[in-house]
Design a protein around this motif. Sequence first.
Motif, short mmCIF file in Angstrom:
data_model
loop_
_atom_site.label_atom_id
_atom_site.label_comp_id
_atom_site.label_asym_id
_atom_site.label_seq_id
_atom_site.Cartn_x
_atom_site.Cartn_y
_atom_site.Cartn_z
N LEU A 341 0.82 -1.21 0.00
CA LEU A 341 0.00 0.00 0.00
C LEU A 341 0.86 1.26 0.00
CD1 LEU A 341 -2.82 -1.06 2.50
CD2 LEU A 341 -3.07 -0.66 0.04
N LYS A 342 2.06 1.18 0.53
CA LYS A 342 2.96 2.34 0.50
C LYS A 342 3.37 2.66 -0.94
CE LYS A 342 4.99 1.62 5.09
NZ LYS A 342 6.25 1.32 5.85
N GLU A 343 3.54 1.62 -1.75
CA GLU A 343 3.95 1.82 -3.14
C GLU A 343 2.77 2.19 -4.03
OE1 GLU A 343 6.18 -0.60 -6.79
OE2 GLU A 343 6.43 -1.26 -4.71
N VAL A 344 1.58 1.68 -3.69
CA VAL A 344 0.39 1.96 -4.50
C VAL A 344 -0.66 2.59 -3.59
CG1 VAL A 344 -1.18 1.00 -6.23
CG2 VAL A 344 0.96 -0.17 -5.76
N PRO A 345 -0.49 3.87 -3.22
CA PRO A 345 -1.35 4.50 -2.20
C PRO A 345 -2.81 4.65 -2.63
CG PRO A 345 0.09 6.13 -3.23
CD PRO A 345 0.56 4.80 -3.69
N GLU A 346 -3.09 4.61 -3.94
CA GLU A 346 -4.49 4.78 -4.36
C GLU A 346 -5.37 3.61 -3.93
OE1 GLU A 346 -2.16 3.64 -8.20
OE2 GLU A 346 -1.83 4.73 -6.31
N VAL A 347 -4.76 2.44 -3.68
CA VAL A 347 -5.55 1.30 -3.19
C VAL A 347 -5.96 1.53 -1.74
CG1 VAL A 347 -5.57 -1.22 -2.90
CG2 VAL A 347 -4.27 -0.20 -4.76
N ASN A 348 -5.26 2.44 -1.06
CA ASN A 348 -5.54 2.76 0.35
C ASN A 348 -6.25 4.11 0.46
OD1 ASN A 348 -5.23 1.92 3.13
ND2 ASN A 348 -3.79 3.61 3.38
N ALA A 349 -6.91 4.53 -0.61
CA ALA A 349 -7.57 5.83 -0.63
C ALA A 349 -9.07 5.64 -0.83
CB ALA A 349 -6.99 6.69 -1.75
N GLU A 350 -9.80 6.76 -0.79
CA GLU A 350 -11.24 6.70 -1.05
C GLU A 350 -11.67 7.94 -1.80
OE1 GLU A 350 -13.73 8.38 2.64
OE2 GLU A 350 -12.45 6.70 3.24
N ILE A 351 -12.82 7.86 -2.47
CA ILE A 351 -13.37 8.98 -3.21
C ILE A 351 -14.38 9.71 -2.34
CG2 ILE A 351 -14.80 9.63 -5.20
CD1 ILE A 351 -13.57 7.36 -6.76
N ASP A 352 -14.23 11.04 -2.26
CA ASP A 352 -15.18 11.88 -1.52
C ASP A 352 -15.64 12.98 -2.48
OD1 ASP A 352 -16.72 13.17 0.32
OD2 ASP A 352 -15.05 14.08 1.42
N GLY A 353 -16.77 12.76 -3.13
CA GLY A 353 -17.25 13.71 -4.13
C GLY A 353 -16.32 13.72 -5.32
N THR A 354 -15.68 14.87 -5.57
CA THR A 354 -14.72 14.97 -6.66
C THR A 354 -13.28 14.95 -6.15
OG1 THR A 354 -14.88 17.40 -6.56
CG2 THR A 354 -16.33 16.26 -8.12
N ASP A 355 -13.11 14.62 -4.86
CA ASP A 355 -11.77 14.55 -4.26
C ASP A 355 -11.35 13.10 -4.04
OD1 ASP A 355 -11.71 17.31 -4.14
OD2 ASP A 355 -12.48 17.38 -2.09
N VAL A 356 -10.05 12.88 -4.06
CA VAL A 356 -9.48 11.60 -3.66
C VAL A 356 -8.79 11.81 -2.32
CG1 VAL A 356 -7.83 9.78 -4.20
CG2 VAL A 356 -9.15 10.84 -6.04
#
Length: 500
Positions: A341-356
């Motif tokens: 997850l440190k290398e691919v942080p988008e897998v540890n993220a979430e969408i909030d409206g139009t923000d990541v």
Amino acid sequence: MTIEVRVPTLGESVTEATVATWFKKPGDAVAVDEMLCELETDKVTVEVPSPSAGVMGEIVAAEGETVGVDALLATILAGEGAAPAPAPAAAPSEAPAAAGGSTDVMVPTLGESVTEATVSTWFKAVGDTVAQDEMLCELETDKVSVEVPAPVAGVLAEITAAEGATVDATAKLGVISGSGAAAAPAVAAPTAAAAASGKDVANAPSAEKAMAEAGISAANVTGTGRDGRIMKDDVARAVAAGSAAAVAVAPAAPVAQAPRGPVSADDAAREERVKMTRLRQTIAKRLKDSQNTAAMLTTYNEVDMTEVMALRNQYKDQFEKKHGVRLGFMSFFTKACCHALKEVPEVNAEIDGTDVVYKNFVHMGVAAGTPSGLVVPVIRDADAMSFAGIEKAISEKGKRARDGKLSMAEMQGGTFTISNGGVYGSLMSSPILNPPQSGILGMHKIQDRPMAINGQVVIRPMMYLALSYDHRIVDGKGAVTFLVRVKEALEDPRRLLMDL
């Protein structure tokens, strides 16, 4: 006049609570039924209302203290600068008296953000004699089950909310008449199940209901209550020990949105219709919402478990001796995922409206099957924990999940989830995202398979891995990279030590 504020009835088998928050301080004016403080038990949160209007006196039990039932919490100086009293509301521990010496049975405090419940079971019928604090009925919310004790001794004169009815947080459930009613004994007569098992004490009504639903007898359950009385938690443990796997892999009840197809009269006579529990309804809704909202896609890989199994076999005895917990595979997978997850942080993220929203921490959800449904306790800051810390947290959360003692706080805030279907024998699956998370890793059964290694066919313990991800935020390259990094870390665990 000084009025004492004491701990209300907390429910069957709950003997203590922790003072979470005081909403008032000494010298503050309070109105009758205004919330003074909040208590936390291992099952629910209980708000304590003011029994009288007046001025807050001494706070005896400070925030963070553990108190027993009926313990003194504070005092109120009645009448001294009293705040205007609103129309009396029913408090969970002190129901208002009705005309003719009767007492209303009200819905107790259901907990934060819970506004309604379903009447699951009445343990008493109209005309039955009840003792004070004897369980009258059980309510079911989408989070927890709540048992409702009798506020006074008497006779159950009326049931105003029948089984299956949905009630709000201020509804009246029934009426207890005190006129001409003999006080019932503190402990009810032994039930048929208790008598059959040779016990001379009554089991908890909720335990009787749980045993009937699970199809097990009292003889197969070890009671931990007073004098060996079987409690609801005891039944949950017995069910989990004997058939948790079968229950957990049972297919989730579908959410019927289209009309049923035609059913013959002969088939209909052999069907059984059972209302979905609120917990199952919530699970079904969340999973369907996940499919409807996320652009969900799954990518697969396989991992050779030879090195992890060898490392585990070499150190498992020393590990357990030093840390007091068994070394399993989940700590390896958790560490490997945190690393990836440190290398691919988008897998540890979430969408909030139009923000990541990128999370610079890992709160790892660990999916667990329980007799009442799938739950996902969260291991907070798993990326900063040792192998031993992860194993201890997973063991403790798993036990609390099976016993039905997880709080909502322990199931919220996860940033990524691991689901281990392999413990039930699953060879391959596509896990569903746990919203608002963007990734979930599915583990599966370890199975010996012939593999071509250095031009030779050898037998290796292999596991299929599945990563379901939200394609709105995670591209295919990121998903594949994540899974490859997990595979590399598990096939050569030394990479975890070297942060490679």
